[in-house]
Design a protein around this motif. Sequence first.
Motif: not given
Length: 277
Positions: A122-125, A143-146, A153-155, A207-212
Motif C-alpha cells: 500500500g501507499c501513503f496519499y 508519497m514518492a522518494g528514494a 516528494t508528492w506525485v 520538512a517533507s520527511t518520513i521516518g520510523v
Amino acid sequence: MRSPDGAATFVDHSVPGGWFYAVNHEIPFGAGGVSSIRFAPDGTIVDAYEICTGTSLNCAGGATPWGTWLSGEEHELGVIWECDPTRPSAAIRRGALGTLYHEAAAVASDGRVYLTEDRPDGCFYRFTPTVPGDLSAGVLEVMAGASHDGPVTWVAVPDPNASTVRCREQVPSALHFDGSEGIATMGDAVWFTTKGDNRVWQYDLAASTIGVRFQGGGSTILEGVDNLWIDRPSGTLLVAEDGGDMQVVALRPNDTLVAVAQCTGHVGSEITGPCFS
C-alpha cells in the motif's frame, strides 16, 4: 453493534457536555456502513441512527475540523464516504479521494487529507481540495522518494478512479508500506501505523520527511499496531492492537510505552476505535 471498527467523537453543540460517537461497521457485501450514537453529558445514550448505509468493509477513517466523519472502505473498489454524525442522513461519496483499499484519513494543519492504504504494498496519499473544506474536487497525490527515511516528494495520481491500473501502481517512484492502518495528526506531524512490520511512522509537514517514529514488536509491549488516536493535551498517541495481546498502548512523546487498556477472552478479534468523549 456488529463489527465495529474506526470511530471518533464529536461535540454536541446543542447540549453542553454532550457528544456523538460515529463508528464504522466492517461488514462485506454492502452490509457495512456507519452508525452515530448520541450521548447525554452523564453518558446516557439518548439516540442512535445510521449515517452511512449500503457500503462494504468500512474500516477506519477520520474526523474533519468541520465536524464530519470520513469513512473508508477497505477493498479494491473502496472509496471515502463523508458522514454527518449529528443527524440521520445519507453519506456523500468522495470519489476524488481515490478508489483503493482505504483505511484511515486525517485532515492535517495544511488543510490536506492524508490517507492510508491497507495492503502489503500500500501507499501513503494526500488529497488537496480545490476549495478548503470541500472534498468534492481536488488533487490526489502519492508519497514518492528514494528512501523510507528522509526527504520525500508528492506525485499526482494520474487516475484516482483506478479505471485500469490500481492507484498504488500508477506512479513508479511511489513509496510502499506494509499494511498501513491508523493515522493521527497534530501540528506539523502526521503519524500512521503499518501492521505488517509493527511500525509507527512520522511524516513532517514542514520538512517533507518520513521516518520510523517507533518500532514495535520484539521485546516491546506493542504488537499488531492498528488504529491511532492523539491525546492533544499530552501529545500521547493511543495505539490499538489488532492481535498482539489486545491492548491499547500509550506511546508517550518520549517514546516510552504504557498499556492503558486490555481486552481478554476475544481470540481472533481486535481493539478498534479508541477516542475520547
